[in-house]
Enzyme design. Structure first.
Site, PDB file in Angstrom:
ATOM      1  N   GLY A 248      75.573   7.595  51.960  1.00  0.00           N
ATOM      2  CA  GLY A 248      76.469   8.436  52.750  1.00  0.00           C
ATOM      3  C   GLY A 248      75.823   9.574  53.504  1.00  0.00           C
ATOM      4  O   GLY A 248      76.524  10.396  54.094  1.00  0.00           O
ATOM      5  N   GLU A 290      71.876   4.817  47.472  1.00  0.00           N
ATOM      6  CA  GLU A 290      72.144   3.672  48.345  1.00  0.00           C
ATOM      7  C   GLU A 290      72.262   4.084  49.807  1.00  0.00           C
ATOM      8  O   GLU A 290      73.338   3.968  50.404  1.00  0.00           O
ATOM      9  CB  GLU A 290      73.460   3.007  47.918  1.00  0.00           C
ATOM     10  CG  GLU A 290      73.466   2.548  46.478  1.00  0.00           C
ATOM     11  CD  GLU A 290      74.829   2.079  45.998  1.00  0.00           C
ATOM     12  OE1 GLU A 290      74.871   1.309  45.036  1.00  0.00           O
ATOM     13  OE2 GLU A 290      75.856   2.496  46.587  1.00  0.00           O
ATOM     14  N   ARG A 293      73.093   3.908  56.557  1.00  0.00           N
ATOM     15  CA  ARG A 293      73.035   4.483  57.897  1.00  0.00           C
ATOM     16  C   ARG A 293      71.754   5.283  58.147  1.00  0.00           C
ATOM     17  O   ARG A 293      71.111   5.152  59.182  1.00  0.00           O
ATOM     18  CB  ARG A 293      74.239   5.426  58.056  1.00  0.00           C
ATOM     19  CG  ARG A 293      74.388   6.019  59.447  1.00  0.00           C
ATOM     20  CD  ARG A 293      75.435   7.154  59.430  1.00  0.00           C
ATOM     21  NE  ARG A 293      76.659   6.809  58.765  1.00  0.00           N
ATOM     22  CZ  ARG A 293      77.723   6.242  59.361  1.00  0.00           C
ATOM     23  NH1 ARG A 293      77.697   6.009  60.645  1.00  0.00           N
ATOM     24  NH2 ARG A 293      78.809   5.948  58.668  1.00  0.00           N
ATOM     25  N   ARG A 330      82.355   0.956  67.100  1.00  0.00           N
ATOM     26  CA  ARG A 330      82.514   2.228  66.391  1.00  0.00           C
ATOM     27  C   ARG A 330      83.307   3.278  67.173  1.00  0.00           C
ATOM     28  O   ARG A 330      83.959   4.117  66.573  1.00  0.00           O
ATOM     29  CB  ARG A 330      81.148   2.782  65.944  1.00  0.00           C
ATOM     30  CG  ARG A 330      80.443   1.842  64.960  1.00  0.00           C
ATOM     31  CD  ARG A 330      79.270   2.473  64.227  1.00  0.00           C
ATOM     32  NE  ARG A 330      79.686   3.529  63.347  1.00  0.00           N
ATOM     33  CZ  ARG A 330      79.575   4.821  63.603  1.00  0.00           C
ATOM     34  NH1 ARG A 330      79.022   5.228  64.730  1.00  0.00           N
ATOM     35  NH2 ARG A 330      79.986   5.716  62.735  1.00  0.00           N
ATOM     36  N   CYS A 361      88.645  -7.795  77.170  1.00  0.00           N
ATOM     37  CA  CYS A 361      89.985  -7.631  77.739  1.00  0.00           C
ATOM     38  C   CYS A 361      90.796  -6.715  76.846  1.00  0.00           C
ATOM     39  O   CYS A 361      91.636  -7.177  76.060  1.00  0.00           O
ATOM     40  CB  CYS A 361      90.651  -8.983  77.861  1.00  0.00           C
ATOM     41  SG  CYS A 361      89.943  -9.886  79.205  1.00  0.00           S
TER      42      CYS A 361
END
Ligand code: LLP
Length: 431
Positions: A248, A290, A293, A330, A361
């Site tokens: 995180g 862990e 990112r 995102r 579209c």
């Protein structure tokens, strides 16, 4: 620049890992994801040496592979001595196909299917991070029928607010992940796991949220978890030895984002863990973290070709690119911020403000609104920076658009690590 992988060369072109982005676009086509292997490896080492320094080597960094999963990525992190976290049979299959040591794979997920759990147990994964009572029952019965003992850690919701986007907050009681502390679920699950003959309860896990830009919530979570481990010892007479503190760690997407050095999160949390353990007379557990990112986001960018520039008088200018929400959902999902550069004009000032629109579209198919950039023209190469995490891994084939290729650059030398999909790939499962 927003990422240390990125620079500008003597031609005024943007570079990534020392390679010219305009040349990369010419050679491999666009849209194109490009990663800098040296930065990925450097960040892996930073986390690993933090664990080694602050916990005397009694820990392991698990790369959260949901951030960017492909065979080459598992090879890179494996060669840096990291383990990994997987959340599906598909991620597990990819890791194993890349030759990843199953002992260093942790299997996560809030609804692992019986098939996935059987696959994980048969593959000999290091830990199953159990999320709910049903899963404990399935693991116990599968382990019994396979005559193995399943190494399990339980996912606990520590009740911490990490001040991030609601879609990526996971530490509070109202979350689909794990067992809550406040209502006694965590103790019930612990009792159940201890009562299972074919489950070895190794420890506990928490993951409070993603893109967290403060250290305090991590320290608070660590304290709560240690208290819980001590309470489990007092209640059941069992001292578990492992604590997985999740990932995180926040990264910088635009200049105004703050970014705490990853080693600072590690050091502050380690001080808290050791102090709390001492206060509770609890042995310092083996620590797992862990990061996902933080290992890949700043090391990756996406290259596009500008197809048209549409200025709607008194409204706004749309710059249309040959990708969009299919390769980066995102902004559509979280209104995520990004830094935009025109790669072939990188030394020019960013005096143009425009909205970057994808080719799907869908009006919501935007990569960024009101983004500063160099003046865009048809045929320019646009770079969207720090897209290394949760872009390729969240890509879709919406509108039957082919998924982009991924290129890894090492010391200025590019190589394809994921091929661009073909039209044939698009229909390969159609009957
Ligand atoms: N561990 C667990 C159990 C997780 O659920 C996650 C992320 C991580 C580790 C890694 O977190 P990181 O270090 O990457 O923040 N798609 C969203 C992010 C979802 C995060 C899901 N879990 C986004 O694009 O922002």
């Amino acid at each position: 620049m927003i990422s240390e992988s990125v620079g500008v060369n003597q031609n005024g072109n943007l570079t990534v890992g020392g390679a010219d982005c305009v040349e990369l676009a010419k050679t491999y086509g666009t849209p194109l994801y490009v990663f800098d292997e040296n930065l990925i490896r450097k960040t892996c080492r930073e986390f690993k040496s933090s664990i080694d320094n602050f916990y005397g080597g009694n820990g392991l960094v698990l790369y959260a592979s949901k951030a960017f999963s492909c065979k080459e990525m598992y090879r890179i992190v494996g060669s840096e001595g990291l383990g990994c976290d997987v959340v599906s049979g598909g991620e597990l299959y990819t890791a194993l196909a890349a030759g990843f040591d199953p002992e260093n794979i942790f299997f996560h997920g809030n609804n692992k299917t019986p098939d996935e759990l059987e696959y994980a147990l048969k593959s000999g994964v290091g830990r199953i991070v159990a999320d709910n009572m049903t899963e404990l029952e399935i693991v116990e019965s599968l382990a019994k029928s396979l005559s193995v003992k399943a190494n399990v850690i339980l996912r606990i919701k520590p009740g911490i607010d990490a001040h991030t986007h609601a879609y990526i907050s996971t530490g509070q009681i109202d979350s689909k992940f794990g067992f809550a502390l406040e209502n006694g679920e965590a103790f019930e699950a612990t009792k159940k796991a201890l009562d299972c003959d074919n489950i070895e309860l190794c420890g506990f896990h928490c993951h409070i949220a993603s893109q967290v830009s403060e250290t305090k919530p991590f320290q608070e979570a660590a304290e709560v978890m240690l208290q819980f481990m001590a309470d489990v010892r007092d209640k059941f007479g069992v001292t578990v030895k492992e604590l997985d503190l999740g990932g995180g760690f926040g990264v910088k997407y635009i200049e105004s984002d703050g970014q705490i050095p990853f080693s600072e999160y590690m050091e502050k949390t380690a001080v808290t863990v050791k102090a709390k353990a001492e206060e509770l007379e609890f042995p310092v557990p083996k620590i797992f973290i862990e990061p996902g990112r933080s290992i890949v986001a700043p090391a990756g960018l996406t290259l596009y070709t500008v197809g048209n520039v549409k200025t709607i008088k008194d409204v706004r200018t749309y710059v249309a690119i040959d990708g969009g929400m299919g390769d980066n959902p995102r902004y559509a999902l979280y209104q995520a911020d990004y830094t935009v550069e025109i790669a072939n004009k990188a030394s020019e000032p960013k005096t143009f403000i425009a909205t970057v629109a994808g080719k799907c579209c869908e009006s919501g198919d935007l990569i960024q609104e009101n983004a500063p950039m160099q003046t865009p023209e048809v045929g320019d190469i646009m770079a969207v920076l720090n897209t290394g995490a949760y872009c390729y891994s969240m890509a879709s084939n919406y509108n039957r658009i082919r998924r982009a290729a991924v290129v890894m650059v090492k010391d200025g030398q590019p190589r394809v690590i994921v091929k661009r999909e073909s039209y044939e790939d698009i229909i390969k499962n159609d009957i």
